[in-house]
Design an enzyme around this catalytic site. Structure first.
Site, PDB file in Angstrom:
ATOM      1  N   SER A 138       0.838  -1.203   0.000  1.00  0.00           N
ATOM      2  CA  SER A 138       0.000   0.000   0.000  1.00  0.00           C
ATOM      3  C   SER A 138       0.878   1.259   0.000  1.00  0.00           C
ATOM      4  O   SER A 138       0.368   2.362  -0.202  1.00  0.00           O
ATOM      5  CB  SER A 138      -0.955   0.002   1.200  1.00  0.00           C
ATOM      6  OG  SER A 138      -0.231  -0.006   2.411  1.00  0.00           O
ATOM      7  N   HIS A 139       2.192   1.110   0.209  1.00  0.00           N
ATOM      8  CA  HIS A 139       3.082   2.261   0.160  1.00  0.00           C
ATOM      9  C   HIS A 139       4.264   2.044  -0.775  1.00  0.00           C
ATOM     10  O   HIS A 139       5.277   2.726  -0.693  1.00  0.00           O
ATOM     11  CB  HIS A 139       3.551   2.639   1.565  1.00  0.00           C
ATOM     12  CG  HIS A 139       2.422   3.189   2.367  1.00  0.00           C
ATOM     13  ND1 HIS A 139       1.546   2.392   3.062  1.00  0.00           N
ATOM     14  CD2 HIS A 139       1.977   4.460   2.521  1.00  0.00           C
ATOM     15  CE1 HIS A 139       0.613   3.145   3.634  1.00  0.00           C
ATOM     16  NE2 HIS A 139       0.855   4.393   3.318  1.00  0.00           N
ATOM     17  N   GLU A 154      -4.872   0.819   1.794  1.00  0.00           N
ATOM     18  CA  GLU A 154      -5.524  -0.498   1.742  1.00  0.00           C
ATOM     19  C   GLU A 154      -6.948  -0.360   1.213  1.00  0.00           C
ATOM     20  O   GLU A 154      -7.424  -1.203   0.454  1.00  0.00           O
ATOM     21  CB  GLU A 154      -5.565  -1.131   3.141  1.00  0.00           C
ATOM     22  CG  GLU A 154      -4.247  -1.695   3.612  1.00  0.00           C
ATOM     23  CD  GLU A 154      -3.784  -2.889   2.774  1.00  0.00           C
ATOM     24  OE1 GLU A 154      -4.630  -3.601   2.218  1.00  0.00           O
ATOM     25  OE2 GLU A 154      -2.558  -3.062   2.662  1.00  0.00           O
TER      26      GLU A 154
HETATM   27  P1  NDP Z   1      -1.256  -3.551   9.436  1.00  0.00           P
HETATM   28  O1  NDP Z   1      -2.556  -3.623  10.139  1.00  0.00           O
HETATM   29  O2  NDP Z   1      -1.076  -4.336   8.207  1.00  0.00           O
HETATM   30  O3  NDP Z   1      -0.069  -3.953  10.425  1.00  0.00           O
HETATM   31  C1  NDP Z   1       0.130  -3.203  11.584  1.00  0.00           C
HETATM   32  C2  NDP Z   1       1.244  -3.792  12.417  1.00  0.00           C
HETATM   33  O4  NDP Z   1       0.788  -5.015  12.989  1.00  0.00           O
HETATM   34  C3  NDP Z   1       2.500  -4.142  11.639  1.00  0.00           C
HETATM   35  O5  NDP Z   1       3.608  -3.909  12.455  1.00  0.00           O
HETATM   36  C4  NDP Z   1       2.308  -5.632  11.344  1.00  0.00           C
HETATM   37  O6  NDP Z   1       3.538  -6.328  11.138  1.00  0.00           O
HETATM   38  C5  NDP Z   1       1.618  -6.088  12.582  1.00  0.00           C
HETATM   39  N1  NDP Z   1       0.735  -7.211  12.386  1.00  0.00           N
HETATM   40  C6  NDP Z   1      -0.112  -7.437  11.351  1.00  0.00           C
HETATM   41  N2  NDP Z   1      -0.806  -8.573  11.548  1.00  0.00           N
HETATM   42  C7  NDP Z   1      -0.391  -9.066  12.739  1.00  0.00           C
HETATM   43  C8  NDP Z   1      -0.737 -10.205  13.489  1.00  0.00           C
HETATM   44  N3  NDP Z   1      -1.650 -11.080  13.065  1.00  0.00           N
HETATM   45  N4  NDP Z   1      -0.113 -10.414  14.665  1.00  0.00           N
HETATM   46  C9  NDP Z   1       0.819  -9.541  15.122  1.00  0.00           C
HETATM   47  N5  NDP Z   1       1.190  -8.440  14.451  1.00  0.00           N
HETATM   48  C10 NDP Z   1       0.589  -8.203  13.280  1.00  0.00           C
HETATM   49  O7  NDP Z   1      -0.887  -2.001   9.128  1.00  0.00           O
HETATM   50  P2  NDP Z   1      -1.847  -0.798   8.789  1.00  0.00           P
HETATM   51  O8  NDP Z   1      -2.773  -1.232   7.721  1.00  0.00           O
HETATM   52  O9  NDP Z   1      -2.412  -0.200  10.019  1.00  0.00           O
HETATM   53  O10 NDP Z   1      -0.801   0.238   8.182  1.00  0.00           O
HETATM   54  C11 NDP Z   1      -0.141  -0.083   6.973  1.00  0.00           C
HETATM   55  C12 NDP Z   1       0.922   0.922   6.665  1.00  0.00           C
HETATM   56  O11 NDP Z   1       0.343   2.166   6.331  1.00  0.00           O
HETATM   57  C13 NDP Z   1       1.901   1.215   7.802  1.00  0.00           C
HETATM   58  O12 NDP Z   1       3.205   1.016   7.277  1.00  0.00           O
HETATM   59  C14 NDP Z   1       1.689   2.686   8.131  1.00  0.00           C
HETATM   60  O13 NDP Z   1       2.863   3.385   8.496  1.00  0.00           O
HETATM   61  C15 NDP Z   1       1.178   3.204   6.805  1.00  0.00           C
HETATM   62  N6  NDP Z   1       0.418   4.431   6.956  1.00  0.00           N
HETATM   63  C16 NDP Z   1       0.978   5.611   6.552  1.00  0.00           C
HETATM   64  C17 NDP Z   1       0.286   6.794   6.671  1.00  0.00           C
HETATM   65  C18 NDP Z   1       0.897   8.097   6.305  1.00  0.00           C
HETATM   66  O14 NDP Z   1       0.259   9.129   6.450  1.00  0.00           O
HETATM   67  N7  NDP Z   1       2.103   8.151   5.819  1.00  0.00           N
HETATM   68  C19 NDP Z   1      -1.087   6.827   7.180  1.00  0.00           C
HETATM   69  C20 NDP Z   1      -1.548   5.524   7.642  1.00  0.00           C
HETATM   70  C21 NDP Z   1      -0.833   4.377   7.507  1.00  0.00           C
HETATM   71  P3  NDP Z   1       4.077  -6.580   9.611  1.00  0.00           P
HETATM   72  O15 NDP Z   1       4.652  -5.270   9.194  1.00  0.00           O
HETATM   73  O16 NDP Z   1       5.067  -7.667   9.737  1.00  0.00           O
HETATM   74  O17 NDP Z   1       2.881  -6.989   8.799  1.00  0.00           O
END
Ligand code: NDP
Length: 340
Positions: free
Chosen positions: A50-51, A191
């Site tokens: 997504s990024h 996403e």
């Molecule tokens: P996710 O919900 O995919 O994941 C969030 C965190 O939880 C990650 O560290 C992930 O690890 C971990 N994780 C995921 N599934 C599990 C699980 N089953 N058990 C334990 N840990 C888990 O992320 P988001 O969708 O909330 O965000 C996605 C990205 O979007 C992020 O990188 C965020 O920085 C970015 N973002 C950027 C914004 C901006 O303004 N620049 C705004 C909003 C979001 P892993 O990485 O290994 O999957």
């Protein structure tokens, strides 16, 4: 699968170079293009799609409309031994942070902590690249970013917060750092856009339509609707804290103050970022990274096999062996953007 939708693999360095060419060809300075290309290729490599390259049209739309300055040179001021202010001067947040690298190192070495408040910046990427490198050097890092109002507060109907992500990284003795990186909305906006592209419904509870009614239609959520914060009122309060840390403390805009003005089509939100870097050795904790390892072992013994960051590191390992998977049509599209 048609010939056009064939998946191929590309080496990290080749994708990074292609992205750098695209950025330079579209009005970004060479030094900032280096930073953005490494960041975006890193997201694609780590499966943070997504990024990754999906964001390139958004970057270019912001550059083309003049909404963001690809040549901005950030102004860095150390206003106390540990507090660093950055005015990104309407440039990209990652370039602004890079400009403060030496000041951050100096502050942490002298005082054990650096508080880095960036305003007037565009953050359009994942946050893990901003914190993981510090943990690789034995430091703790936590960062907060706000954005564009597209998230309703708990119980509300009108967007006030951005998707307001938080990322945290810590060293672990004998292992890759533990990195948590998450939006405070139920789902990151990128996403939702991937769901919209695939016409895939969102899980119930993800967002609302323009009237504030619950909706699982990604198009309704994106077109006038909004996302919910995660975790009910508790998640909503964390979004509030991120908003204040990133948007108010830094002198940046609050998410609801942000709009694209006349720059129709621009996508990079202009807001703020707060980063805190801590030397854990100052805590008198007798081997902090070993304590983290102990806790991670206990989590696994307790049944949590999948720790944050695990999926990304696995993607990274696969990409180092096989290359980064990419659709051939996407690669050809990127080549046209680089004017190949
Ligand atoms: P996710 O919900 O995919 O994941 C969030 C965190 O939880 C990650 O560290 C992930 O690890 C971990 N994780 C995921 N599934 C599990 C699980 N089953 N058990 C334990 N840990 C888990 O992320 P988001 O969708 O909330 O965000 C996605 C990205 O979007 C992020 O990188 C965020 O920085 C970015 N973002 C950027 C914004 C901006 O303004 N620049 C705004 C909003 C979001 P892993 O990485 O290994 O999957």
């Amino acid at each position: 699968m048609t010939a056009e939708r064939t998946e191929i693999h590309i080496a990290f360095e080749a994708l990074e170079l292609l992205l750098k060419e695209i950025f330079i060809h579209n009005g970004v300075s060479c030094s900032t293009a280096d930073i953005l290309a490494a960041n975006c290729a890193g997201c694609e490599r780590d499966g943070a799609i997504s990024h990754g390259i999906f964001r390139i049209p958004g970057y270019l739309a912001s550059l083309k409309t003049g909404w963001v300055d690809g040549h901005a040179v950030a102004e860095v001021s150390s206003v106390s031994p540990s507090f660093i202010r950055i005015d990104a001067r309407n440039g990209f947040a990652q370039a602004a942070l890079a400009a403060a690298a030496k000041d951050i190192d100096t502050a942490v070495a002298r005082t054990g902590i650096a508080v880095v408040a960036t305003r007037n910046s565009h953050h359009f990427s994942a946050l893990w690249p901003d914190v993981e490198p510090f943990a690789r050097r034995g430091l703790l890092a936590i960062t907060f970013v706000n954005g564009l109002a597209n998230v309703v507060p708990h119980g509300g109907h009108t967007p006030v917060y951005g998707t307001n992500p938080v990322a945290f990284a810590t060293p672990i003795a004998g292992a890759d750092p533990l990195v948590v990186d998450q939006a405070t909305s139920v789902m990151a906006n990128g996403e939702v856009r991937l769901h919209a592209l695939a016409n895939r419904p969102l899980p119930p509870g993800t967002g609302v339509d323009r009237a504030g009614n619950p909706s699982t239609d990604p198009h309704q959520v994106l077109e006038g609707g909004a996302l919910n914060t995660f975790g009910g009122y508790k998640g909503s309060s964390i979004a509030l804290m991120v908003e204040l840390m990133a948007g108010a403390l830094t002198g940046g805009q609050l998410s609801f103050e942000n709009d694209f003005g006349d720059c129709i089509g621009a996508q990079t939100p202009k807001a703020g970022q707060l980063l805190i870097v801590i030397d854990p050795d100052r805590g008198g904790n007798f081997g902090f990274s070993r304590r983290v390892a102990l806790l991670c072992d206990r989590l696994r013994e307790a049944g949590q096999e999948r720790l944050p960051g695990k999926r990304r590191y696995e993607s990274r390992l696969n990409a180092s062996q096989l290359g980064i998977p990419i659709l051939e049509e996407d690669l050809r599209y990127l080549e046209t953007l680089a004017d190949h």
